[in-house]
Write a protein that holds these residues in place. Structure first.
Motif, short mmCIF file in Angstrom:
data_model
loop_
_atom_site.label_atom_id
_atom_site.label_comp_id
_atom_site.label_asym_id
_atom_site.label_seq_id
_atom_site.Cartn_x
_atom_site.Cartn_y
_atom_site.Cartn_z
N CYS A 149 -18.01 50.80 1.55
CA CYS A 149 -17.01 50.06 2.97
C CYS A 149 -16.45 51.35 3.17
CB CYS A 149 -16.13 49.09 2.47
SG CYS A 149 -17.11 47.67 1.79
N SER A 170 -14.29 54.40 4.23
CA SER A 170 -14.49 56.15 4.00
C SER A 170 -15.63 56.24 3.23
CB SER A 170 -13.17 56.64 3.78
OG SER A 170 -12.29 56.68 4.51
N ALA A 171 -15.77 55.28 2.09
CA ALA A 171 -16.61 55.55 0.97
C ALA A 171 -18.07 55.34 1.80
CB ALA A 171 -16.52 54.68 0.07
N ILE A 178 -20.58 53.28 -3.92
CA ILE A 178 -19.49 54.31 -3.88
C ILE A 178 -18.26 53.65 -3.47
CG2 ILE A 178 -18.63 56.44 -2.61
CD1 ILE A 178 -21.62 56.87 -1.66
N SER A 179 -17.32 53.72 -4.35
CA SER A 179 -15.96 53.06 -4.07
C SER A 179 -14.84 53.84 -4.98
CB SER A 179 -16.14 51.45 -4.97
OG SER A 179 -14.78 50.78 -4.86
N SER A 187 -11.91 52.47 -5.67
CA SER A 187 -11.20 51.34 -6.44
C SER A 187 -12.20 50.79 -7.69
CB SER A 187 -10.49 50.53 -5.61
OG SER A 187 -11.46 49.57 -5.06
N THR A 241 -13.72 46.58 -4.82
CA THR A 241 -14.19 46.30 -3.20
C THR A 241 -15.08 45.14 -3.53
OG1 THR A 241 -13.63 48.29 -2.45
CG2 THR A 241 -14.75 46.89 -1.32
N VAL A 254 -2.66 54.18 1.15
CA VAL A 254 -3.62 53.42 1.42
C VAL A 254 -4.57 53.91 1.85
CG1 VAL A 254 -4.25 51.41 3.14
CG2 VAL A 254 -2.13 51.26 1.47
N ALA A 255 -4.48 55.11 3.03
CA ALA A 255 -5.75 55.85 3.58
C ALA A 255 -6.31 56.77 2.56
CB ALA A 255 -5.28 56.56 4.68
N SER A 256 -7.59 56.42 2.32
CA SER A 256 -8.40 57.28 1.34
C SER A 256 -8.19 58.81 1.81
CB SER A 256 -9.54 56.94 1.11
OG SER A 256 -10.28 57.66 0.07
N GLN A 296 -15.84 62.20 -3.86
CA GLN A 296 -17.13 61.45 -3.66
C GLN A 296 -18.23 62.29 -3.33
OE1 GLN A 296 -15.62 58.52 -0.82
NE2 GLN A 296 -15.14 57.03 -2.56
N LEU A 320 -11.62 56.89 11.92
CA LEU A 320 -11.18 55.96 11.07
C LEU A 320 -9.76 56.05 10.55
CD1 LEU A 320 -11.49 53.32 9.59
CD2 LEU A 320 -12.45 54.44 7.69
N LYS A 321 -9.48 57.28 10.04
CA LYS A 321 -8.14 57.66 9.59
C LYS A 321 -7.21 57.68 10.79
CE LYS A 321 -8.63 57.59 5.77
NZ LYS A 321 -9.49 58.22 5.03
N GLU A 371 -6.54 53.96 11.63
CA GLU A 371 -5.69 53.51 10.38
C GLU A 371 -4.24 53.70 10.46
OE1 GLU A 371 -7.52 54.50 7.12
OE2 GLU A 371 -7.02 53.26 5.80
N VAL A 393 -9.63 46.06 -1.41
CA VAL A 393 -10.07 45.09 -0.72
C VAL A 393 -10.81 44.07 -1.48
CG1 VAL A 393 -11.02 44.08 1.48
CG2 VAL A 393 -9.92 46.14 1.46
C1 F6R Z 1 -10.10 54.53 4.71
C2 F6R Z 1 -9.80 53.43 3.40
C3 F6R Z 1 -10.84 52.35 3.28
C4 F6R Z 1 -11.56 52.50 2.06
C5 F6R Z 1 -12.57 51.24 1.73
C6 F6R Z 1 -13.55 51.54 0.51
O1 F6R Z 1 -8.87 55.37 4.70
O2 F6R Z 1 -9.18 53.93 2.39
O3 F6R Z 1 -11.92 52.59 4.43
O4 F6R Z 1 -12.57 53.62 2.02
O5 F6R Z 1 -11.62 50.06 1.97
O6 F6R Z 1 -12.48 51.29 -0.49
P1 F6R Z 1 -13.07 51.52 -1.94
O7 F6R Z 1 -13.54 53.01 -1.91
O8 F6R Z 1 -12.01 51.44 -2.91
O9 F6R Z 1 -14.15 50.64 -2.37
#
Ligand code: F6R
Length: 364
Positions: free
Chosen positions: A55, A57-58, A101-102, A104, A107, A153-155, A162, A239-240, A243, A361
């Motif tokens: 989801c 950025s991943a 790919i995640s 956290s 998700t 919060v923003a990746s 990754q 996206l960034k 966001e 999420v």
């Molecule tokens: C963008 C962002 C989100 C995550 C997405 C997936 O800056 O942080 O789009 O990339 O919610 O989250 P993970 O990687 O934890 O599965």
């Protein structure tokens, strides 16, 4: 703490070089310039297809991974966002591999796909920052990304980490499938190992990125363009920006411009291009000339050779260090994220805690 930075996001942006370096430490051998991923619980040469799911950025990291796996290892790749993959029920091949790919590892949609693809008999490999997570526990193999905790919060740094793992995985696949000789592997691995230093150099361009942010911050809508392996980086940039600065942005593969979005362009809609001279540059240049002819303000991330060709076209240019085309998406992700951060500062938004968003999420 924030170590003297104004926001966690600023701190984590500055941790890109370390996150890439730490991630590569486990999966490369600098002496032999070879990839040293852990042994896979199945034969890579026999995998008929890789299904990538993630989801946000991943997912964009996964799009870059698809380019690498297809071009280097000649393996068919299927990819979708988790919320779609989960309900599409695409047919799965025998002995197929699912790649999740995640950051956290929690998700909900990504986990949902993991469970359904496992039922469909796929081997489950995940690329995770938090290895001791639900996705980690349910995977056949976890490839860790060692980016360190991400608080904002923003990746940010998890994204380049990754990409570093996916680059190594593509090389590993290519070796197993006989599509890459040793000299090629050594050259690509060397370009990965060189990245932490090149990434650190990007911060010497902060003033140019701030100048670009001055233009973007005035806009209500922004277009991001890329081509090939840089298209996902355009998506990441858009996206960034949405966001954390709440400015509307859309990303397109540059070739799609004339199929619709070019009608949006005028002096109030800046165009941000990810356009290194090494990747389909002439085609992107011609798209930018078209946008400029419609009054668009052209802002470009490129290299020294690209900058020369953009004279008279681009209003602002950030000149990036020269690197092998292989690692371009990893390097260019950094200034694109920095641009969003600088715009958010100008807009005075709550950078680390953007409205309506959660770091993890865990519900659909
Ligand atoms: C963008 C962002 C989100 C995550 C997405 C997936 O800056 O942080 O789009 O990339 O919610 O989250 P993970 O990687 O934890 O599965």
């Amino acid at each position: 703490g924030k170590d003297g930075y104004r926001h966690y996001m600023e701190k984590e942006l500055h941790e890109h070089p370390v996150a890439i370096g730490q991630t590569l430490k486990r999966i490369t051998d600098p002496a032999s310039k070879r990839i040293t991923l852990p042994p896979m619980p199945f034969d890579l040469a026999q995998v008929p297809r890789v299904t990538i799911t993630a989801c946000g950025s991943a997912y964009y990291a996964g799009m870059v991974g698809r380019y690498w796996l297809e071009s280097l290892a000649r393996i068919p790749v299927e990819i979708d966002v988790a919320s779609e993959m989960r309900y599409r029920e695409p047919p799965q091949p025998d002995k197929g591999m699912a790649l999740l790919i995640s950051q956290s590892g929690e998700t909900a949609d990504t986990l949902g796909v993991l469970r359904s693809l496992k039922k469909a008999g796929q081997s489950i490999v995940s690329v995770l920052n938090v290895e001791h997570s639900t996705i980690g526990r349910e995977s056949d193999l976890v490839l860790g990304m060692d980016a360190g905790p991400e608080i904002s919060v923003a990746s940010t740094k998890a994204f380049t980490a990754q990409l570093s793992v996916l680059a190594a995985l593509a090389i590993e696949f290519a070796r197993a499938r006989g599509t890459m000789d040793q000299a090629h592997e050594e050259r690509l691995t060397a370009s990965l190992l060189d990245l932490p230093s090149r990434a650190a150099e990007v911060f010497t361009r902060t003033k140019d990125i701030q100048a670009m942010a001055g233009v973007v911050a005035q806009a209500r809508d922004v277009l991001y363009l890329g081509r090939g392996i840089c298209t996902p980086i355009a998506f990441e940039g858009a996206l960034k920006l949405k966001e954390i600065s709440y400015i509307h942005a859309e990303a397109y593969a540059a070739g799609e411009l004339k199929h619709g979005p070019i009608s949006l362009i005028d002096q109030t809609v800046p165009v941000v291009a990810i356009a290194p001279s090494t990747i389909l540059f002439d085609k992107t240049l011609s798209n930018l000339q078209e946008a400029k002819a419609r009054g668009g303000r052209i802002l470009v991330f490129t290299d020294t050779a690209g900058a020369k060709r953009l004279e008279g076209v681009a209003e602002q240019i950030v000149i990036m260090p020269d690197v092998d085309a292989f690692v371009v998406p990893i390097l260019y992700a950094i200034p694109v994220q920095m641009l969003a951060y600088e715009v958010a500062l100008l807009k005075g938004t709550d950078v680390d805690q953007p409205r309506n968003l959660a770091k993890s999420v865990t519900v659909e």
